[in-house]
Design a protein around this motif. Structure first.
Motif, short mmCIF file in Angstrom:
data_model
loop_
_atom_site.label_atom_id
_atom_site.label_comp_id
_atom_site.label_asym_id
_atom_site.label_seq_id
_atom_site.Cartn_x
_atom_site.Cartn_y
_atom_site.Cartn_z
N SER A 188 35.73 20.58 -41.48
CA SER A 188 35.04 20.65 -43.38
C SER A 188 33.61 20.93 -43.53
O SER A 188 32.99 21.33 -44.25
CB SER A 188 35.97 19.32 -43.87
N LEU A 189 32.68 19.90 -42.07
CA LEU A 189 31.49 20.19 -42.25
C LEU A 189 30.95 21.56 -41.95
O LEU A 189 30.05 22.37 -43.08
CB LEU A 189 30.90 18.91 -41.58
N GLY A 190 30.97 21.97 -41.34
CA GLY A 190 31.07 23.58 -41.34
C GLY A 190 31.33 24.44 -42.23
O GLY A 190 30.03 25.39 -42.36
N LEU A 191 32.84 24.44 -43.11
CA LEU A 191 32.69 24.79 -44.14
C LEU A 191 31.53 24.73 -45.11
O LEU A 191 31.69 25.82 -46.09
CB LEU A 191 34.29 24.67 -44.07
N ALA A 217 28.78 26.50 -44.75
CA ALA A 217 28.60 27.74 -45.13
C ALA A 217 28.96 28.08 -46.50
O ALA A 217 28.77 29.12 -46.63
CB ALA A 217 30.47 28.64 -43.72
N MET A 218 29.64 26.82 -47.19
CA MET A 218 29.87 27.58 -48.69
C MET A 218 28.56 27.67 -49.12
O MET A 218 28.41 28.54 -49.77
CB MET A 218 30.89 26.36 -48.88
N MET A 219 27.58 26.55 -48.66
CA MET A 219 26.64 27.20 -49.68
C MET A 219 25.28 27.07 -49.16
O MET A 219 24.40 26.13 -48.83
CB MET A 219 26.23 25.33 -50.11
N PRO A 220 25.03 28.41 -47.95
CA PRO A 220 24.33 28.21 -47.05
C PRO A 220 22.17 28.25 -47.52
O PRO A 220 22.69 28.70 -48.59
CB PRO A 220 23.81 30.06 -46.24
N GLY A 221 22.18 27.93 -46.72
CA GLY A 221 20.39 27.45 -47.72
C GLY A 221 20.44 26.07 -48.50
O GLY A 221 19.02 25.84 -49.19
N SER A 222 21.40 25.07 -48.75
CA SER A 222 21.79 24.49 -49.63
C SER A 222 20.18 23.43 -49.32
O SER A 222 20.73 23.32 -47.46
CB SER A 222 22.49 24.29 -50.28
N MET A 223 20.77 22.37 -49.86
CA MET A 223 20.30 21.34 -49.46
C MET A 223 21.10 20.08 -48.14
O MET A 223 21.23 20.26 -47.00
CB MET A 223 20.26 19.97 -50.24
N ILE A 224 22.26 20.74 -48.25
CA ILE A 224 23.75 19.77 -48.04
C ILE A 224 23.18 21.03 -46.62
O ILE A 224 23.72 19.99 -44.87
CB ILE A 224 24.87 20.54 -48.80
N ASP A 225 23.70 21.80 -46.76
CA ASP A 225 23.51 23.23 -45.44
C ASP A 225 22.33 22.65 -44.35
O ASP A 225 22.07 22.57 -42.62
CB ASP A 225 23.50 24.42 -45.70
N ARG A 226 21.27 22.32 -45.13
CA ARG A 226 20.33 22.41 -44.14
C ARG A 226 19.71 21.48 -43.83
O ARG A 226 19.63 20.80 -42.34
CB ARG A 226 19.08 21.84 -45.21
N VAL A 227 20.58 20.24 -44.28
CA VAL A 227 20.65 18.74 -43.74
C VAL A 227 22.05 19.17 -42.08
O VAL A 227 21.83 18.48 -41.28
CB VAL A 227 20.92 17.81 -44.73
N ILE A 228 22.83 19.76 -42.42
CA ILE A 228 23.94 19.55 -41.62
C ILE A 228 23.62 20.19 -40.54
O ILE A 228 23.54 19.59 -39.44
CB ILE A 228 25.00 20.48 -42.66
#
Lengths: 315, 311
Positions: free
Chosen positions: A115-118, A121-132
């Protein structure tokens, strides 16, 4: 597909054979032999000879190899050099412990990291993606024991919530064992999930850059729909692949974890065996770990073959 | 001679474009990349000169304080002006041991990575150039090495041979040569089929010429960026072995074994001993994370992680 799968399985069998040959070879290139190792340098020639006779060290190397393989398959693994008890007994007691932790880690980390990977991948470049991405990169780049030490420091020493040593007597209930094992499980989940999350993210983004997805984007379909309806199904193969590969990584993670938490599992048994140079024990444990590893990677490859229609129906 | 040649070259824009040197933008790091580069350079300096700069020898026991009074129990002391990071489980200066340990940890890993590269590139290029059978045999053997988890190969080998620094270097060098082999082989296979290699062949050049003049220069750059990743893996591998007590043996200090030795101090908290465990662990982590971020930064400018920003 069947031909490809069969060929892959044959390669797997070959690899397991090669692994067994390598592990066996170790005893053959040892200076001296197991009898000298057991009895020490003060042993008389007669007693050495008697022990060699008993262990079958007088036979030709190929007879020894076949005997060893036969023993592995039938579960007769010989006698531990150090303790004197049979290796089969030692392993039987320990392997359940390791599988218990490994199983729980798998149950937690697979859904978590998928779920984290998904999400990433759903919002590449977003804050969540960067944190992950940053967190997982950090977790991968540090040694496994680093993660464990900080968990111990914060959760066991600082807050005093969990024990830092995971000793089980064997008569605890499930919940009690789970409580005692919180820190080792947490450590392994973090280490394994970090890998798995990154691979899931990369796998989905890989699918996302294919032409048919581009087409869907051009048609104006929302990103969420594209991922869930178009990309996810096509990433199932890679994802199963990722899961199997990461369960294989667990094999190495478990070695560090069991040592740091003094958990009586198979890996601790093996590390202790290496320290006391208990060669038969190391060989047996090594064979179990390596076979598991090869089989998991085989499953990963088979999943890729089965899930890919182009490989399933070759022209 | 050289100067004359340079003079002859017309200084036009067209020449600039033809220039072989990679564009400057390639090595432009972000501020965090520069910071990490600083960390790596710091550790390299410590690795080179740490043993001269350190206040004590790595095996020196702190027995008395600065005024000459003897300590009752010098183990797991908290930081003072005399011992900036406290002492370890038998009363040695943690700071000094970290400075000495930098040489062991970084030195062994670096030599092992070089070994992995020499063996891996040699075998990989040979497999790509020398023909079907050599390739098949080499590739299958490498597959066998890769079908072991590296820590298992380490444990089994050390069980047989014992542990010493040369064995650690050869062991990790050979294990990671397998992955270098795969990259080197794949890269060379791409080069080998290009027209310019065929022309060289037609000209009648031998295998050695093709390897050294055509293949190696063309695979050098991608292999160089991979060096950092391999170095990280080897640092982590050797630290893990040392942590298990199977790597660098005492009294030589090494970051991985320092973590292990002082593990019991962790339970005492920061007032006594935890620093002796955390400091070496932080040292390893800072080095590996820094290398990782630098690589990430470089490949971001190279377009490597652009795929993440696409779509």
């Amino acid at each position: 597909m069947w031909i490809m799968a069969a060929r892959r399985i044959l390669i797997g069998i070959f690899l397991i054979w090669a692994v067994s040959a390598f592990i066996f070879l170790i005893t053959q290139i040892l200076p001296g032999d197991a009898a000298e190792l057991i009895l020490g340098q003060t042993a008389t020639d007669a007693s050495l000879e008697a022990l060699r006779e008993k262990l079958g060290l007088n036979q030709a190397w190929y007879t020894q190899y076949l005997n060893w393989i036969y023993g592995l398959v039938t579960g007769d693994l010989g006698v531990s050099v150090a303790g004197g008890s049979t290796i089969a007994d030692l392993i039987k007691f320990r392997i359940g412990n390791t599988l218990f932790v490994g199983g729980i880690v798998a149950v937690i980390s697979i859904p978590l990291s998928l779920s984290l990977g998904l999400t990433a991948a759903m919002m590449p470049g977003s804050m969540i993606d960067r944190v992950i991405t940053a967190t997982t990169l950090g977790l991968i780049a540090v040694p496994d024991f680093f993660v464990a030490i900080f968990l111990i420091l914060i959760l066991a020493v600082g807050l005093g919530w969990f024990p830092s040593v995971s000793y089980l007597r064997g008569n605890e209930g499930f919940l009690k064992s789970l409580y005692v094992l919180t820190l080792p499980i947490f450590t392994l989940v973090l280490v394994v999930s970090a890998q798995m999350t990154r691979m899931t993210r990369a796998g989905i983004l890989n699918v996302m850059s294919s032409p048919y997805i581009e087409m869907a984007i051009l048609k104006g379909i929302p990103r969420r729909t594209i991922i869930l309806r178009h990309a996810l199904l096509n990433s199932i193969g890679p994802i199963i692949n990722v899961i199997a590969l990461n369960l294989a990584y667990l094999v190495s993670g478990v070695v560090i974890m069991e040592t740091i938490f003094a958990y009586p599992g198979l890996a601790k048994l093996m590390v202790d065996g290496v320290q006391t140079r208990d060669i038969p024990l190391v060989q047996a444990c090594g064979m179990i770990f390596c076979t598991t590893f090869v089989v998991l990677i085989l499953i990963a490859d088979l999943a890729t073959i089965v899930s890919n229609p182009r490989l399933r129906h070759p022209k | 001679m050289k100067n004359e040649l340079e003079k002859d070259v017309p200084e036009t824009d067209a020449y600039e474009e033809l220039h072989d040197v990679p564009a400057k933008s390639r090595l432009r790091l972000s501020w965090i990349g520069k910071f990490c580069l600083g960390i790596v350079i710091f550790w390299i300096i410590i690795a080179l000169f740490g043993s001269y700069l350190a206040p004590y020898h790595e095996a020196h026991f702190i027995e008395e304080d600065l005024t000459g009074n003897e300590f009752d129990d010098p183990s797991f002391m908290s930081p003072t002006r005399q011992v900036l990071l406290g002492t370890d489980y038998i009363g040695r200066d943690v700071l000094s041991r970290i400075m000495w340990g930098a040489r062991t940890t970084i030195g062994i890993s670096f030599v092992a990575t070089i070994l992995a590269y020499i063996v891996g590139i040699f075998l990989g290029v040979t497999a790509a150039v020398a023909g079907k059978w050599t390739d098949a045999i080499l590739s299958r053997s490498i597959e066998v090495v890769l079908s072991f988890p590296s820590i298992m190969l380490g444990l089994i080998t050390i069980a047989a041979f014992g542990s010493s620094i040369p064995i650690l270097i050869v062991l990790s060098g050979l294990i990671y040569a397998a992955s270098v082999f795969r990259i080197a082989r794949a890269l060379s296979l791409d080069i080998i089929v290009q027209d310019f290699v065929e022309v060289t062949r037609a000209r009648g050049e031998g295998l050695w010429w093709i390897i050294t003049r055509e293949v190696l220069p063309n695979i050098a750059m991608p292999l160089a960026t991979d060096f950092g990743i391999r170095l990280i893996f080897i640092i982590l591998f050797i630290s893990s072995l040392s942590f298990l007590g199977l790597g660098v043996q005492p009294p030589i200090s090494d970051w991985g074994s320092m973590v292990r030795e002082n593990l019991q101090g962790l339970a005492n908290g920061f007032s006594g001993g935890a620093i002796a465990t955390i400091a070496p662990a932080l040292a390893i982590a800072s080095l590996t994370i820094a290398i990782n971020i630098i690589i990430d930064d470089i490949s971001a400018h190279d377009g490597g992680s652009l795929s993440g920003k696409m779509v």
